[in-house]
Write an enzyme that holds these catalytic residues in place. Sequence first.
Site, short mmCIF file in Angstrom:
data_model
loop_
_atom_site.label_atom_id
_atom_site.label_comp_id
_atom_site.label_asym_id
_atom_site.label_seq_id
_atom_site.Cartn_x
_atom_site.Cartn_y
_atom_site.Cartn_z
N ILE A 52 -4.33 -7.69 -15.90
CA ILE A 52 -4.74 -8.88 -16.69
C ILE A 52 -5.98 -8.73 -17.34
CG2 ILE A 52 -6.08 -9.59 -14.56
CD1 ILE A 52 -4.74 -12.23 -15.21
N SER A 116 -4.53 -23.35 -5.49
CA SER A 116 -4.73 -23.26 -3.96
C SER A 116 -5.34 -24.68 -3.42
CB SER A 116 -5.45 -22.44 -3.55
OG SER A 116 -5.70 -22.18 -2.18
N TYR A 140 -13.36 -17.48 -3.22
CA TYR A 140 -12.07 -17.48 -3.92
C TYR A 140 -11.73 -19.11 -4.25
CZ TYR A 140 -6.93 -18.27 -3.39
OH TYR A 140 -5.71 -18.63 -3.55
N LYS A 144 -10.83 -20.70 -8.06
CA LYS A 144 -9.73 -21.30 -8.48
C LYS A 144 -10.02 -22.65 -9.10
CE LYS A 144 -6.36 -18.86 -7.13
NZ LYS A 144 -5.13 -18.21 -7.79
N PHE A 168 -0.26 -25.31 -0.55
CA PHE A 168 -0.86 -25.03 0.95
C PHE A 168 -0.47 -23.76 1.42
CE2 PHE A 168 -3.30 -29.10 1.53
CZ PHE A 168 -3.14 -29.42 0.44
N ILE A 206 -5.03 -15.77 18.40
CA ILE A 206 -5.16 -16.95 17.76
C ILE A 206 -6.64 -17.39 17.78
CG2 ILE A 206 -4.61 -19.59 18.27
CD1 ILE A 206 -1.90 -18.67 19.51
C1 UD1 Z 1 -4.41 -19.54 3.51
C2 UD1 Z 1 -5.18 -18.64 2.46
C3 UD1 Z 1 -5.90 -19.13 1.43
C4 UD1 Z 1 -5.10 -20.26 0.59
C5 UD1 Z 1 -4.96 -21.23 1.69
C6 UD1 Z 1 -4.20 -22.49 1.10
C7 UD1 Z 1 -5.70 -16.24 3.19
C8 UD1 Z 1 -6.41 -15.50 3.95
N1 UD1 Z 1 -5.84 -17.67 3.29
O1 UD1 Z 1 -5.42 -20.10 4.44
O2 UD1 Z 1 -6.02 -18.11 0.32
O3 UD1 Z 1 -5.89 -20.95 -0.17
O4 UD1 Z 1 -3.77 -20.77 2.84
O5 UD1 Z 1 -3.63 -23.49 2.41
O6 UD1 Z 1 -4.94 -15.96 2.32
N2 UD1 Z 1 -4.52 -17.53 12.25
C9 UD1 Z 1 -4.68 -16.92 13.40
N3 UD1 Z 1 -4.50 -15.63 13.83
C10 UD1 Z 1 -4.31 -14.85 12.76
C11 UD1 Z 1 -4.12 -15.39 11.44
C12 UD1 Z 1 -4.41 -16.82 11.36
O7 UD1 Z 1 -4.74 -17.83 14.44
O8 UD1 Z 1 -4.17 -13.57 12.95
C13 UD1 Z 1 -4.50 -19.14 12.10
C14 UD1 Z 1 -5.66 -19.51 11.06
O9 UD1 Z 1 -6.86 -19.65 12.07
C15 UD1 Z 1 -5.01 -20.61 10.56
C16 UD1 Z 1 -3.70 -20.35 10.58
O10 UD1 Z 1 -3.34 -19.41 11.26
O11 UD1 Z 1 -5.37 -21.76 11.31
C17 UD1 Z 1 -3.15 -19.88 9.17
O12 UD1 Z 1 -4.17 -18.93 8.80
P1 UD1 Z 1 -3.84 -18.06 7.34
O13 UD1 Z 1 -2.42 -17.71 7.15
O14 UD1 Z 1 -4.80 -17.25 7.25
O15 UD1 Z 1 -4.04 -19.20 6.18
P2 UD1 Z 1 -5.22 -20.11 6.13
O16 UD1 Z 1 -6.36 -19.60 6.33
O17 UD1 Z 1 -4.98 -21.59 6.20
#
Ligand code: UD1
Length: 317
Positions: A52, A116, A140, A144, A168, A206
């Site tokens: 890009i 996002s 990040y 956006k 989301f 978690i």
């Molecule tokens: C994700 C994205 C973010 C985006 C957002 C939009 C990343 C790191 N985050 O955030 O770019 O803008 O969605 O909604 O790409 N969790 C655990 N254990 C783990 C991983 C995650 O407990 O090993 C929990 C997190 O605390 C969170 C949930 O799972 O509560 C989702 O986490 P994740 O998939 O990282 O997404 P978001 O942080 O919500």
Amino acid sequence: MKVLVIGGAGYIGSHVVKELLDRGAQAVVYDDLSSGHKINLFPGAGFVEGDILDYPKLKTAMEDGIDAVVYLAAKKAVGESMENPELYAENNLIGAVNVLNAMAKSNVKALVFSSSAAVYGMPEYWPIDEEHPLNPISFYGFTKVEMERLMEWYDRLRGIKYTALRYFNAAGYDAGGAIKGRDRNPQNLLPIIREVVDGKRECLQIFGNDYETRDGTCVRDYVHVSDLAAAHVLAINRLLEGKPSAVFNLGTTNGVTVQEVAAATEKVTGKPLPVRYAPRRPGDPAVLVASNRKAETELGWKPVYTSIEDIVRTELA
Ligand code: UD1
């Protein structure tokens, strides 16, 4: 209709290309394969291997009879953006300037952009609608917001109509197994769960079980990637019909806790999922749930996947 999909070999981009081809459109992928995969390219789509940041190459790709651009290529890891803002400024901000300048020069007037929920920061209320203040708490998320602002100006000054889709929590994979390339270094909950199920990780950590939610773990709005892909095609059609620029939240409005995602995984696999409780992850809001009313009324979008179990099933397949 011929669509240039910048970042079309990546996770969401490859699903968008599939949706375009399924609907009879032509697609050309522009991707540097830094995080996307060659195996995610469809034989029916064109491919330009390019960065890009390579403006001349991007402009040449744009001059190939393109009617609309879907712009996904960007850096997306929240934690990394706080440690290496330069990388995010370069890829996301300079990248956005290049895309818009190439569109202006080539006279391409329709742009669908990957935004996002990170633009909202810590929610002041939920479900979050598009009027919620933009208050990003990560670099990040800031990139956006700035990318959206740039698009507003190019709309005003160059007549480029855009649709910003604020995703989301994108989750799952094409149910027919069409997309084979997975994230190399997964940071998100569902791909991490997949690694635990596959025995590549010992357990799911978690992050926090003392939030003010129904079971103490964070609530998120997981939206299936094929539903996201469908929204892109609706957004392109809407712009090509001459409708004005707009911003839409894409979520299901259905909040699910981390614990519930773990339970859904156990249901799908029929096996216990090893979990360990770990401290809260800095910057995690307790609840992040979208209002999708605007997408439903103005885009005609309705997510097909409303059950977390169904989403997890496609992730693990
Ligand atoms: C994700 C994205 C973010 C985006 C957002 C939009 C990343 C790191 N985050 O955030 O770019 O803008 O969605 O909604 O790409 N969790 C655990 N254990 C783990 C991983 C995650 O407990 O090993 C929990 C997190 O605390 C969170 C949930 O799972 O509560 C989702 O986490 P994740 O998939 O990282 O997404 P978001 O942080 O919500």
